[in-house]
Design an enzyme around this catalytic site. Structure first.
Site, PDB file in Angstrom:
ATOM      1  N   CYS A 118     -64.333-105.257 -41.799  1.00 39.35           N
ATOM      2  CA  CYS A 118     -65.213-104.458 -41.008  1.00 39.35           C
ATOM      3  C   CYS A 118     -64.630-103.066 -41.645  1.00 39.35           C
ATOM      4  O   CYS A 118     -63.281-102.864 -41.520  1.00 39.35           O
ATOM      5  CB  CYS A 118     -64.797-104.467 -39.818  1.00 39.35           C
ATOM      6  SG  CYS A 118     -65.349-103.165 -38.521  1.00 39.35           S
ATOM      7  N   GLU A 119     -65.450-102.147 -42.064  1.00 40.64           N
ATOM      8  CA  GLU A 119     -65.019-100.963 -42.548  1.00 40.64           C
ATOM      9  C   GLU A 119     -64.785 -99.701 -41.400  1.00 40.64           C
ATOM     10  O   GLU A 119     -64.272 -98.783 -41.556  1.00 40.64           O
ATOM     11  CB  GLU A 119     -66.137-100.121 -43.126  1.00 40.64           C
ATOM     12  CG  GLU A 119     -67.420 -99.882 -42.224  1.00 40.64           C
ATOM     13  CD  GLU A 119     -68.788 -99.252 -43.177  1.00 40.64           C
ATOM     14  OE1 GLU A 119     -69.542 -98.619 -42.683  1.00 40.64           O
ATOM     15  OE2 GLU A 119     -68.772 -99.892 -44.358  1.00 40.64           O
ATOM     16  N   HIS A 120     -65.110-100.369 -40.058  1.00 42.83           N
ATOM     17  CA  HIS A 120     -64.624 -99.395 -39.095  1.00 42.83           C
ATOM     18  C   HIS A 120     -63.121 -99.542 -38.413  1.00 42.83           C
ATOM     19  O   HIS A 120     -62.596 -98.754 -38.250  1.00 42.83           O
ATOM     20  CB  HIS A 120     -65.399 -99.960 -37.864  1.00 42.83           C
ATOM     21  CG  HIS A 120     -66.790 -99.537 -38.171  1.00 42.83           C
ATOM     22  ND1 HIS A 120     -67.943-100.244 -37.688  1.00 42.83           N
ATOM     23  CD2 HIS A 120     -67.654 -98.446 -38.806  1.00 42.83           C
ATOM     24  CE1 HIS A 120     -69.101 -99.921 -37.933  1.00 42.83           C
ATOM     25  NE2 HIS A 120     -68.823 -98.825 -38.802  1.00 42.83           N
ATOM     26  N   HIS A 121     -62.623-101.018 -38.433  1.00 42.40           N
ATOM     27  CA  HIS A 121     -61.252-101.009 -38.222  1.00 42.40           C
ATOM     28  C   HIS A 121     -60.409-101.790 -39.308  1.00 42.40           C
ATOM     29  O   HIS A 121     -59.285-102.213 -38.969  1.00 42.40           O
ATOM     30  CB  HIS A 121     -61.451-101.932 -36.870  1.00 42.40           C
ATOM     31  CG  HIS A 121     -62.045-101.482 -35.716  1.00 42.40           C
ATOM     32  ND1 HIS A 121     -63.401-101.817 -35.463  1.00 42.40           N
ATOM     33  CD2 HIS A 121     -61.622-100.440 -34.835  1.00 42.40           C
ATOM     34  CE1 HIS A 121     -63.744-100.916 -34.196  1.00 42.40           C
ATOM     35  NE2 HIS A 121     -62.662-100.313 -33.919  1.00 42.40           N
ATOM     36  N   GLN A 159     -71.690-105.983 -41.382  1.00 39.22           N
ATOM     37  CA  GLN A 159     -72.621-107.264 -41.682  1.00 39.22           C
ATOM     38  C   GLN A 159     -74.159-106.759 -41.943  1.00 39.22           C
ATOM     39  O   GLN A 159     -74.597-107.556 -42.766  1.00 39.22           O
ATOM     40  CB  GLN A 159     -72.509-107.940 -40.266  1.00 39.22           C
ATOM     41  CG  GLN A 159     -73.254-109.432 -40.651  1.00 39.22           C
ATOM     42  CD  GLN A 159     -73.215-110.547 -39.470  1.00 39.22           C
ATOM     43  OE1 GLN A 159     -72.147-110.283 -38.789  1.00 39.22           O
ATOM     44  NE2 GLN A 159     -73.988-111.308 -39.360  1.00 39.22           N
ATOM     45  N   HIS A 187     -66.330-111.656 -35.926  1.00 34.73           N
ATOM     46  CA  HIS A 187     -65.642-110.345 -36.105  1.00 34.73           C
ATOM     47  C   HIS A 187     -64.454-110.288 -35.319  1.00 34.73           C
ATOM     48  O   HIS A 187     -64.453-110.229 -34.218  1.00 34.73           O
ATOM     49  CB  HIS A 187     -66.797-109.143 -35.836  1.00 34.73           C
ATOM     50  CG  HIS A 187     -68.036-108.936 -36.547  1.00 34.73           C
ATOM     51  ND1 HIS A 187     -67.939-107.946 -37.589  1.00 34.73           N
ATOM     52  CD2 HIS A 187     -68.990-109.938 -36.821  1.00 34.73           C
ATOM     53  CE1 HIS A 187     -69.199-108.046 -38.363  1.00 34.73           C
ATOM     54  NE2 HIS A 187     -69.769-109.283 -37.556  1.00 34.73           N
ATOM     55  N   CYS A 189     -62.622-107.834 -34.961  1.00 34.60           N
ATOM     56  CA  CYS A 189     -62.699-106.375 -34.506  1.00 34.60           C
ATOM     57  C   CYS A 189     -63.158-106.618 -32.870  1.00 34.60           C
ATOM     58  O   CYS A 189     -62.851-105.817 -32.300  1.00 34.60           O
ATOM     59  CB  CYS A 189     -63.255-105.344 -35.352  1.00 34.60           C
ATOM     60  SG  CYS A 189     -65.041-105.688 -35.436  1.00 34.60           S
TER      61      CYS A 189
END
Length: 230
Positions: A118-121, A159, A187, A189
């Site tokens: 995941c690019e956020h976390h 995703q 996910h 996250c």
């Protein structure tokens, strides 16, 4: 008698069809490697120093025996987990085969397992991709669809973007009559941190050509993915 394969895409889509189409991706996102050979990058020693800084940030003693080699191991793991940045999707789909005996139905590869980040976390999400396309005269090797999935999955992702990139690459490079991509994933996250809902699945899909324009083809694709695999 030779089999004729005709495109069923409308030659001039209506305004309503244009409004319903998803936004197109920049071909630069899926036709080439994401990192150029001449692109400036930090040295390995700098990357290892950054890992050491993060270990200190969480309160660890970076000088203890168990962590002495951790920065090197983490950077090596990054090289493996994010190798997709250095791989070219167009090269994977470059070789096709023309001996299809006029085959004109779609080709479906189900249950392609993948793991991404995941690019956020920067936490893993993992699951399965189901990919179908309807060829025009030529087909691609089945393993290439799995390789294509891995290239995009081994980059920082959402995703939704992963789904769109896979579909766009197949549509642009193979020029089929249609592409269907369905991804289901969990996910971490969401399951390990935050709301901590273990077992929740996320589904995303993308359709082009005949799959987008013909609901019956979408339904047949989904039936084959869901009804025959469980």
């Amino acid at each position: 008698m030779d089999a004729a394969i005709k495109s069923i895409r409308p030659s001039k889509p209506s305004d309503k069809q244009l409004e319903s189409r998803p936004a197109e991706l920049d071909p630069a996102e899926f036709l080439a490697a994401a990192v150029r050979a001449d692109q400036p990058r930090p040295a390995r020693a700098e990357a290892e120093a950054a890992v050491k800084t993060l270990l200190a940030y969480i309160g660890e003693n970076t000088g203890r025996e168990g962590l002495l080699d951790t920065p090197r191991r983490v950077v090596e793991a990054f090289d493996e987990l994010y190798q997709g940045y250095h791989q070219c999707p167009a090269e994977v789909l470059d070789r096709t085969f023309g001996e299809t005996a006029g085959y004109d139905d779609f080709v479906l590869v189900r249950d392609i397992e993948f793991t991404s980040q995941c690019e956020h976390h920067m936490m893993p999400f993992y699951g399965r991709a189901h990919i179908a396309y309807t060829p025009v005269e030529r087909v691609v090797g089945l393993s290439k669809l799995a390789r294509l999935t891995d290239i995009f999955a081994r980059r920082l992702q959402t995703q939704e973007h992963l789904t769109a990139q896979i579909a766009a690459a197949i549509d642009e490079i193979l020029k089929p009559r249609g592409v269907a991509v369905l991804i289901e994933a969990e996910h971490t996250c969401m399951s390990v941190r935050g709301v901590a809902k273990h077992g929740a699945s996320t589904f995303t899909s993308r359709y082009t050509g005949m799959f987008r324009d013909n609901p019956a083809e979408q339904a047949r694709f989904l039936s084959m993915v869901r009804g025959m695999t469980r």
